[in-house]
Design a protein around this motif. Structure first.
Motif, short mmCIF file in Angstrom:
data_model
loop_
_atom_site.label_atom_id
_atom_site.label_comp_id
_atom_site.label_asym_id
_atom_site.label_seq_id
_atom_site.Cartn_x
_atom_site.Cartn_y
_atom_site.Cartn_z
N HIS A 4 0.84 -1.21 0.00
CA HIS A 4 0.00 0.00 0.00
C HIS A 4 0.88 1.26 0.00
O HIS A 4 0.54 2.25 -0.65
CB HIS A 4 -0.92 0.03 1.23
N GLU A 51 -4.35 -10.66 -2.07
CA GLU A 51 -5.53 -10.45 -1.21
C GLU A 51 -6.63 -11.45 -1.57
O GLU A 51 -7.14 -12.17 -0.71
CB GLU A 51 -6.04 -9.01 -1.35
N HIS A 121 -9.78 2.92 -0.30
CA HIS A 121 -9.68 1.46 -0.31
C HIS A 121 -8.57 1.00 0.65
O HIS A 121 -8.76 0.10 1.46
CB HIS A 121 -9.40 1.00 -1.75
N GLU A 125 -8.69 -1.17 4.29
CA GLU A 125 -7.93 -2.40 4.56
C GLU A 125 -6.98 -2.23 5.75
O GLU A 125 -6.94 -3.07 6.65
CB GLU A 125 -7.15 -2.81 3.30
N PHE A 130 -7.88 -5.47 7.73
CA PHE A 130 -6.71 -6.29 8.12
C PHE A 130 -6.63 -6.46 9.64
O PHE A 130 -6.53 -7.60 10.12
CB PHE A 130 -5.40 -5.69 7.58
FE LIG Z 1 -4.69 -3.81 -0.56
#
Ligand SMILES: [Fe+2]
Ligand SMILES: [Fe+2]
Length: 171
Positions: A4, A51, A121, A125, A130
């Motif tokens: 990320h 993912e 997004h 996560e 997560f």
């Molecule tokens: Fe991701």
């Protein structure tokens, strides 16, 4: 999450380039090629791939809350929209090179779509999905998942260049 951070660096570069493209009223197609490659190979195949094909698949066997089950679906939908935007960007670039000036606006629009979609997004996560789903796994399951991530990554470079050869053969 490490991936990320890389994606965020790309988003910052794209935002700078969007300003420049709007100022100069022209699109740098070599830059667009690099962006398409990044989103196809890194963001989608490598990152969303791990993912969807590893983490989300493993989570399907776990007892996730309704909230996180819904969130996982939302994340998958967002991956699909990013994929569609990348495809539209790629198609618009082809039209632009053929002389269609209107395609410049389409490219800028798709780039803006991607830079708007990803920060939220990523935030969903990193900050929600997560941390909240990690506790469904034992330490050894998490270690095993890391091993699967590494194995997944190791296939990408070979896949990418095999695809390149096949595409070049078809030209
Ligand atoms: Fe991701
Ligand atoms: Fe994602």
């Amino acid at each position: 999450m490490i991936e990320h951070r890389v994606t965020e660096k790309m988003l910052a570069i794209i935002n700078e380039q969007i300003d420049k493209m709007e100022r100069d009223k022209k699109v740098d197609s070599v830059f667009v090629d690099a962006v398409v490659d990044f989103f196809e190979t890194y963001a989608d195949r490598t990152h969303h791939g791990k993912e969807e094909d590893v983490l989300f698949r493993e989570l399907e066997g776990k007892n996730m809350s309704d909230k996180n089950t819904a969130l996982m679906k939302e994340l998958i939908e967002e991956h699909k929209s990013a994929r569609t935007a990348t495809l539209r960007l790629k198609e618009a670039k082809k039209e632009y090179l053929k002389g269609d000036d209107k395609a410049a606006g389409t490219m800028i629009g798709q780039l803006q779509f991607l830079t708007n979609l990803y920060p939220e997004h990523i935030m969903k996560e990193d900050k929600i999905f997560f941390p909240e789903t990690e506790n469904h796994f034992t330490t050894s399951e998490l270690d095993e998942m890391l091993r699967k991530f590494t194995e997944f990554d190791s296939r990408i470079i070979h896949e990418k260049y095999n695809n390149l050869i096949n595409n070049l053969k078809e030209r």
